[in-house]
Design a protein around this motif. Structure first.
Motif, mmCIF file in Angstrom:
data_model
loop_
_atom_site.group_PDB
_atom_site.id
_atom_site.type_symbol
_atom_site.label_atom_id
_atom_site.label_comp_id
_atom_site.label_asym_id
_atom_site.label_seq_id
_atom_site.Cartn_x
_atom_site.Cartn_y
_atom_site.Cartn_z
ATOM 1 N N PRO A 1 34.886 31.136 47.147
ATOM 2 C CA PRO A 1 34.864 31.955 45.927
ATOM 3 C C PRO A 1 33.803 33.047 45.941
ATOM 4 O O PRO A 1 33.945 34.042 45.221
ATOM 5 C CB PRO A 1 34.601 30.927 44.821
ATOM 6 C CG PRO A 1 33.994 29.744 45.515
ATOM 7 C CD PRO A 1 34.601 29.719 46.881
ATOM 8 N N SER A 2 32.770 32.892 46.757
ATOM 9 C CA SER A 2 31.727 33.922 46.809
ATOM 10 C C SER A 2 32.233 35.214 47.441
ATOM 11 O O SER A 2 31.591 36.260 47.300
ATOM 12 C CB SER A 2 30.518 33.405 47.601
ATOM 13 O OG SER A 2 30.889 33.081 48.931
ATOM 14 N N ARG A 3 33.374 35.169 48.127
ATOM 15 C CA ARG A 3 33.942 36.376 48.726
ATOM 16 C C ARG A 3 34.646 37.255 47.700
ATOM 17 O O ARG A 3 35.016 38.386 48.009
ATOM 18 C CB ARG A 3 34.938 35.985 49.832
ATOM 19 C CG ARG A 3 34.299 35.348 51.072
ATOM 20 C CD ARG A 3 33.472 36.366 51.831
ATOM 21 N NE ARG A 3 32.863 35.817 53.031
ATOM 22 C CZ ARG A 3 33.397 35.875 54.239
ATOM 23 N NH1 ARG A 3 34.578 36.443 54.401
ATOM 24 N NH2 ARG A 3 32.771 35.381 55.278
ATOM 25 N N LEU A 4 34.860 36.732 46.507
ATOM 26 C CA LEU A 4 35.523 37.499 45.454
ATOM 27 C C LEU A 4 34.498 38.027 44.461
ATOM 28 O O LEU A 4 33.477 37.381 44.214
ATOM 29 C CB LEU A 4 36.535 36.624 44.713
ATOM 30 C CG LEU A 4 37.726 36.093 45.522
ATOM 31 C CD1 LEU A 4 38.522 35.114 44.678
ATOM 32 C CD2 LEU A 4 38.612 37.225 45.999
ATOM 33 N N PRO A 5 34.747 39.190 43.859
ATOM 34 C CA PRO A 5 33.868 39.662 42.777
ATOM 35 C C PRO A 5 33.814 38.638 41.650
ATOM 36 O O PRO A 5 34.805 37.963 41.356
ATOM 37 C CB PRO A 5 34.536 40.963 42.327
ATOM 38 C CG PRO A 5 35.349 41.410 43.493
ATOM 39 C CD PRO A 5 35.806 40.166 44.180
ATOM 40 N N ARG A 6 32.663 38.527 41.016
ATOM 41 C CA ARG A 6 32.459 37.489 40.007
ATOM 42 C C ARG A 6 33.470 37.599 38.866
ATOM 43 O O ARG A 6 34.047 36.592 38.429
ATOM 44 C CB ARG A 6 31.035 37.575 39.466
ATOM 45 C CG ARG A 6 30.683 36.465 38.485
ATOM 46 C CD ARG A 6 29.248 36.597 38.021
ATOM 47 N NE ARG A 6 28.321 36.560 39.143
ATOM 48 C CZ ARG A 6 27.007 36.751 39.022
ATOM 49 N NH1 ARG A 6 26.481 37.003 37.836
ATOM 50 N NH2 ARG A 6 26.232 36.702 40.085
ATOM 51 N N ALA A 7 33.699 38.803 38.365
ATOM 52 C CA ALA A 7 34.632 38.975 37.248
ATOM 53 C C ALA A 7 36.057 38.616 37.662
ATOM 54 O O ALA A 7 36.807 38.005 36.887
ATOM 55 C CB ALA A 7 34.578 40.416 36.739
ATOM 56 N N TYR A 8 36.441 38.990 38.882
ATOM 57 C CA TYR A 8 37.783 38.685 39.377
ATOM 58 C C TYR A 8 37.959 37.186 39.547
ATOM 59 O O TYR A 8 38.992 36.621 39.194
ATOM 60 C CB TYR A 8 37.993 39.410 40.706
ATOM 61 C CG TYR A 8 39.438 39.606 41.092
ATOM 62 C CD1 TYR A 8 40.347 40.178 40.215
ATOM 63 C CD2 TYR A 8 39.893 39.233 42.348
ATOM 64 C CE1 TYR A 8 41.661 40.364 40.573
ATOM 65 C CE2 TYR A 8 41.215 39.421 42.723
ATOM 66 C CZ TYR A 8 42.083 39.991 41.828
ATOM 67 O OH TYR A 8 43.397 40.168 42.186
ATOM 68 N N ASN A 9 36.937 36.518 40.071
ATOM 69 C CA ASN A 9 36.958 35.072 40.243
ATOM 70 C C ASN A 9 37.086 34.370 38.889
ATOM 71 O O ASN A 9 37.857 33.413 38.723
ATOM 72 C CB ASN A 9 35.676 34.629 40.955
ATOM 73 C CG ASN A 9 35.755 33.219 41.474
ATOM 74 O OD1 ASN A 9 36.732 32.519 41.245
ATOM 75 N ND2 ASN A 9 34.734 32.785 42.163
ATOM 76 N N LYS A 10 36.357 34.873 37.919
ATOM 77 C CA LYS A 10 36.391 34.290 36.576
ATOM 78 C C LYS A 10 37.766 34.448 35.946
ATOM 79 O O LYS A 10 38.280 33.531 35.278
ATOM 80 C CB LYS A 10 35.313 34.954 35.712
ATOM 81 C CG LYS A 10 35.168 34.367 34.327
ATOM 82 C CD LYS A 10 34.045 35.053 33.570
ATOM 83 C CE LYS A 10 33.894 34.486 32.162
ATOM 84 N NZ LYS A 10 32.808 35.170 31.412
ATOM 85 N N TRP A 11 38.406 35.608 36.152
ATOM 86 C CA TRP A 11 39.727 35.844 35.572
ATOM 87 C C TRP A 11 40.764 34.916 36.198
ATOM 88 O O TRP A 11 41.623 34.356 35.487
ATOM 89 C CB TRP A 11 40.132 37.293 35.786
ATOM 90 C CG TRP A 11 41.431 37.641 35.111
ATOM 91 C CD1 TRP A 11 41.596 38.076 33.829
ATOM 92 C CD2 TRP A 11 42.743 37.554 35.677
ATOM 93 N NE1 TRP A 11 42.930 38.270 33.563
ATOM 94 C CE2 TRP A 11 43.658 37.956 34.679
ATOM 95 C CE3 TRP A 11 43.230 37.184 36.928
ATOM 96 C CZ2 TRP A 11 45.025 38.006 34.894
ATOM 97 C CZ3 TRP A 11 44.602 37.214 37.144
ATOM 98 C CH2 TRP A 11 45.481 37.626 36.138
ATOM 99 N N ILE A 12 40.731 34.743 37.509
ATOM 100 C CA ILE A 12 41.683 33.840 38.173
ATOM 101 C C ILE A 12 41.502 32.418 37.663
ATOM 102 O O ILE A 12 42.476 31.698 37.393
ATOM 103 C CB ILE A 12 41.507 33.902 39.698
ATOM 104 C CG1 ILE A 12 41.863 35.290 40.226
ATOM 105 C CG2 ILE A 12 42.382 32.855 40.387
ATOM 106 C CD1 ILE A 12 41.605 35.470 41.712
ATOM 107 N N THR A 13 40.262 31.985 37.501
ATOM 108 C CA THR A 13 39.993 30.634 37.014
ATOM 109 C C THR A 13 40.535 30.446 35.606
ATOM 110 O O THR A 13 41.109 29.397 35.268
ATOM 111 C CB THR A 13 38.485 30.356 37.042
ATOM 112 O OG1 THR A 13 37.994 30.533 38.386
ATOM 113 C CG2 THR A 13 38.176 28.940 36.587
ATOM 114 N N ALA A 14 40.381 31.479 34.767
ATOM 115 C CA ALA A 14 40.898 31.385 33.397
ATOM 116 C C ALA A 14 42.416 31.321 33.383
ATOM 117 O O ALA A 14 43.016 30.564 32.607
ATOM 118 C CB ALA A 14 40.408 32.576 32.576
ATOM 119 N N ALA A 15 43.063 32.103 34.244
ATOM 120 C CA ALA A 15 44.524 32.105 34.288
ATOM 121 C C ALA A 15 45.069 30.807 34.883
ATOM 122 O O ALA A 15 46.109 30.307 34.453
ATOM 123 C CB ALA A 15 45.023 33.294 35.103
ATOM 124 N N ALA A 16 44.352 30.236 35.871
ATOM 125 C CA ALA A 16 44.831 29.034 36.548
ATOM 126 C C ALA A 16 44.694 27.781 35.687
ATOM 127 O O ALA A 16 45.442 26.819 35.872
ATOM 128 C CB ALA A 16 44.078 28.841 37.861
#
Length: 497
Positions: free
Chosen positions: A245-260
């Protein structure tokens, strides 16, 4: 008797009237700065506004400096700093357009210099070739220095302070890293490759059609290319979301987690299976991780013990929807569709306020339904792909032995979900597919590179960005329709004087 008439009010000047009063050579600079300022501030203002509404609804107290007005002032003022994105846009566009002579009889000194340089290096070049090379070189120079402008701004995330010993005792040595502009560079590279490959394919298509050799396979390739790019990019992104997950931008990672909508303990378990911390049939002290989920979901504690459950039941992946994999996928689709629809519909309805009509409303509704179906299918296919590998196809192909189960849960199940989810893009219309594909591709490429790297190697990134941007800007000047999607329209509007 003279007839009295009421004085007529003068019409307010339009935006085009204001623009007409600006010298042509300065119009691209001003457009670029305003575009950069709007793109830097509007998303942050919307986020601030939504956060402010959420705090008001929940009656959460904040510090005076974190209130709406001071935070808004910081956003608006911060974007005006000279090392920020608006200045970068102005320098990039200005450097690539300002040297072009508006009067052909009075070319600028820099343009004459570039022409002489081209002639000395390449010899005699046609007039059209001179224009292309001059545009490419001017944009290359502007892109090189404008990116360095962004890179010169220091950020704590790219600075390490390391204690060191010297004659005066223990001091702190500052080590600076590059990589802050990597996402921007990969975006430019993606667009340049798209322009070059698209032009080569277009030339091939014209030639093959003229020869009457254009086949159905080539037609399918043209239609599925954007979908295949999106699916491949999503596979990389979703793999990184699970394991790196550190390879992804923090905001993008957060959005995927919220959608998943996934339990974080399940993600940790998948990572530990991948890196050998959880091993089926062996006691490694990892049982408490999933057993805490078992308590929360009222499952038998044995479900979370890798010694007793080989493999973990798929019901653990379903997180409370029962043991059936197909029902879990359907429930995921319904929940994700509802979440996405409540997000997309207000945005699409807001866009119809410019020209409200029944047709515009129906178009906004259909667009929201289609996009929500796409996102719901994306998430449902991701989870069902995991279940296919764990409970449906995987055991039939690899068997049910302990090593086979370990192999499936160590990466094959996640790879199955990653390979399936992106094909949900086929539910979107063709015009949207290319924009979405070109949006996610740079983020997928970013997972292949470190987020930080040595400052001494920054020139490589700057070279790639400058060359890629020069390709895109030259294409906009020569053939603007070749730069696809919204970016092509924005650049064509910005670069034209």
């Amino acid at each position: 008797m003279a007839r009295l008439t009421a004085p007529q009010s003068r019409p307010l000047p339009t935006l085009r009237a204001y623009e007409a009063s600006i010298p042509p050579s300065l119009r691209p600079l001003i457009r670029a700065y305003l575009f950069g300022y709007a793109s830097s501030t509007v998303p942050r203002i919307l986020t601030l506004f939504l956060a402010h509404l959420s705090r008001r609804r929940k009656n959460i107290d904040v510090l005076p400096e974190d209130c709406f007005v001071p935070s808004l002032a910081r956003i608006l003022k911060g974007a005006l700093e000279w090392q920020r994105f608006p200045t970068f846009c102005c320098a990039l566009v200005g450097g690539s357009t300002f040297i072009e002579a508006r009067d052909p009889h009075r070319p600028s000194i820099l343009k004459i210099t570039l022409r002489r340089l081209i002639t000395r290096v390449l010899g005699d070049v046609s007039g059209r070739g001179h224009l292309r090379l001059t545009k490419w070189l001017s944009t290359f120079i502007a892109a090189w220095f404008s990116l360095q402008l962004l890179q010169s701004k220091e950020q704590d995330a790219y600075i390490d302070r390391i204690p060191s010993d010297d004659d005066e005792g223990v001091t702190t040595e500052t080590v600076r890293f590059a990589g802050r502009t990597m996402d921007l560079t990969l975006f430019a590279l993606t667009r340049a490759v798209d322009v070059i490959v698209g032009e080569l394919w277009s030339q091939r298509k014209r030639k093959r059609i003229a020869e009457r050799k254009w086949t159905k396979i080539e037609i399918s390739i043209s239609g599925l290319t954007d979908s295949a790019i999106f699916a491949s990019s999503c596979a990389l992104i979703m793999w990184s979301w699970i394991y790196m997950p550190s390879r992804l931008p923090r905001a993008y990672n957060k959005w995927i987690t919220a959608a998943a909508q996934v339990d974080q303990r399940l993600l940790v378990a998948l990572r530990r299976c991948r890196y050998g911390e959880i091993k089926y049939g062996l006691e490694t002290g990892q049982a408490p991780l999933l057993q805490s989920m078992c308590k929360d979901y009222n499952w038998p504690l044995d479900y979370g013990d890798p010694v007793k459950s080989v493999p973990f039941p798929c019901e653990v992946v379903h997180m409370g929807t029962g043991p059936n994999c197909e029902y879990h996928a359907l429930s995921r689709w319904v929940r994700s569709f509802r979440w996405a629809f409540l997000t997309y519909l207000p945005i699409n309805l807001a866009l119809t306020l410019r020209k409200p009509s029944r047709k515009a409303f129906l178009r906004a509704l259909m667009s929201s339904l289609r996009s929500s179906s796409f996102l719901g299918s994306f998430i449902a296919l991701y989870y069902y792909g995991i279940c296919l590998a764990r409970s449906r196809l995987g055991p039939m192909v690899l068997g049910t032995s302990t090593p086979a189960c370990q192999r499936i849960d160590s990466g094959l199940c996640v790879a199955s979900g990653c390979s399936l989810c992106g094909w949900s893009i086929l539910l979107e219309n063709a015009s949207r597919r290319k924009d979405i594909a070109l949006f996610v591709t740079p983020r997928a490429l970013a997972t292949l590179f470190p987020r930080r790297y040595s400052w001494d190697l920054q020139w490589r990134e700057t070279l790639v960005f400058a060359a890629s941007t020069a390709v895109v800007f030259t294409c906009v000047a020569e053939k603007p329709e070749r730069v696809r999607g919204v970016l092509g329209k924005v650049l064509a509007r910005t670069l034209i004087a």
